[in-house]
Design an enzyme around this catalytic site. Structure first.
Site, PDB file in Angstrom:
ATOM      1  N   HIS A   1      77.545  82.277  59.289  1.00  0.00           N
ATOM      2  CA  HIS A   1      77.150  81.300  60.305  1.00  0.00           C
ATOM      3  C   HIS A   1      76.181  81.643  60.979  1.00  0.00           C
ATOM      4  CE1 HIS A   1      80.453  84.093  61.549  1.00  0.00           C
ATOM      5  NE2 HIS A   1      79.617  83.913  62.889  1.00  0.00           N
TER       6      HIS A   1
ATOM      7  N   ASP B   1      79.061  77.451  70.725  1.00  0.00           N
ATOM      8  CA  ASP B   1      80.211  78.805  70.487  1.00  0.00           C
ATOM      9  C   ASP B   1      80.912  78.323  71.771  1.00  0.00           C
ATOM     10  OD1 ASP B   1      79.807  81.871  69.045  1.00  0.00           O
ATOM     11  OD2 ASP B   1      81.142  81.008  70.861  1.00  0.00           O
TER      12      ASP B   1
ATOM     13  N   HIS C   1      74.286  82.775  65.037  1.00  0.00           N
ATOM     14  CA  HIS C   1      74.181  82.909  66.246  1.00  0.00           C
ATOM     15  C   HIS C   1      72.529  82.079  66.469  1.00  0.00           C
ATOM     16  CE1 HIS C   1      77.770  84.748  67.022  1.00  0.00           C
ATOM     17  NE2 HIS C   1      77.606  85.040  65.605  1.00  0.00           N
TER      18      HIS C   1
HETATM   19  P1  5GP Z   1      80.612  86.072  64.761  1.00  0.00           P
HETATM   20  O1  5GP Z   1      81.177  87.372  65.610  1.00  0.00           O
HETATM   21  O2  5GP Z   1      81.899  86.242  63.502  1.00  0.00           O
HETATM   22  O3  5GP Z   1      79.064  86.889  64.421  1.00  0.00           O
HETATM   23  O4  5GP Z   1      81.096  85.456  65.711  1.00  0.00           O
HETATM   24  C1  5GP Z   1      81.802  84.820  65.496  1.00  0.00           C
HETATM   25  C2  5GP Z   1      81.486  83.596  66.543  1.00  0.00           C
HETATM   26  O5  5GP Z   1      82.713  82.500  66.835  1.00  0.00           O
HETATM   27  C3  5GP Z   1      82.081  84.023  68.098  1.00  0.00           C
HETATM   28  O6  5GP Z   1      80.372  84.052  68.712  1.00  0.00           O
HETATM   29  C4  5GP Z   1      83.013  83.440  68.522  1.00  0.00           C
HETATM   30  O7  5GP Z   1      82.562  82.887  70.359  1.00  0.00           O
HETATM   31  C5  5GP Z   1      83.058  81.817  67.707  1.00  0.00           C
HETATM   32  N1  5GP Z   1      84.110  81.291  67.532  1.00  0.00           N
HETATM   33  C6  5GP Z   1      85.189  81.722  67.197  1.00  0.00           C
HETATM   34  N2  5GP Z   1      86.394  80.585  67.341  1.00  0.00           N
HETATM   35  C7  5GP Z   1      85.477  79.603  67.327  1.00  0.00           C
HETATM   36  C8  5GP Z   1      86.391  78.120  67.563  1.00  0.00           C
HETATM   37  O8  5GP Z   1      87.011  77.755  68.079  1.00  0.00           O
HETATM   38  N3  5GP Z   1      85.297  77.004  68.407  1.00  0.00           N
HETATM   39  C9  5GP Z   1      83.883  77.360  68.224  1.00  0.00           C
HETATM   40  N4  5GP Z   1      82.922  76.872  68.299  1.00  0.00           N
HETATM   41  N5  5GP Z   1      83.797  78.265  68.529  1.00  0.00           N
HETATM   42  C10 5GP Z   1      84.454  79.744  68.535  1.00  0.00           C
END
Ligand code: 5GP
Ligand code: ZN
Length: 114
Positions: free
Chosen positions: A100, A30, A102
């Site tokens: 995704h 992440d 985590h």
């Molecule tokens: P969500 O909030 O949708 O469950 O998680 C999305 C995750 O993607 C977040 O933890 C955020 O830090 C991560 N993320 C967002 N943009 C990028 C990126 O460009 N590269 C990577 N490796 N992680 C990302």
């Protein structure tokens, strides 16, 4: 999906620190880690949210968990424990609309989540 961030990472159009790869899923660090280990496991197939998981995707979802658990074990988190989270839509804080899982590990975590 042409405009999906995680499809672009899958296709190598946006760089990421890939730590796991097989023929079904990809695991990468992440960009904004919330713990010493914070890895995202995505299916290679674009699925937007948990709401969009079809019956035919059941094995794929189990595959994400198996891959995450394997990495957690390799990194020494299996005994102390870790958290696996899939956020779905606005109230859960989903910001990227490609499924995704985590893997968050390496520190104690509170419950319930904020
Ligand atoms: P969500 O909030 O949708 O469950 O998680 C999305 C995750 O993607 C977040 O933890 C955020 O830090 C991560 N993320 C967002 N943009 C990028 C990126 O460009 N590269 C990577 N490796 N992680 C990302
Ligand atoms: Zn996608």
């Amino acid at each position: 999906m042409s405009n999906c961030l995680f499809c672009k990472i899958r296709d190598g159009q946006i760089p990421a620190k890939v730590v796991y790869r097989d023929d079904v899923c990809l695991g990468f660090e992440d960009i904004n880690p919330q713990a010493p280990t914070h890895v995202l496991f995505i299916p290679l197939k674009h699925i937007a949210t948990v709401n969009d998981i079809a019956m035919e995707d059941r094995e794929l979802v189990g595959h994400l968990y198996t891959a995450a658990a394997r990495l957690a074990r390799e990194r020494g988190h299996a005994d102390k424990g870790y958290r696996l989270v899939m956020n779905c839509n606005e109230d859960a804080g989903q910001t990227v609309f490609h499924l995704h899982l985590h893997l968050v590990a390496g520190r104690p975590m509170g419950w319930p989540p904020g």
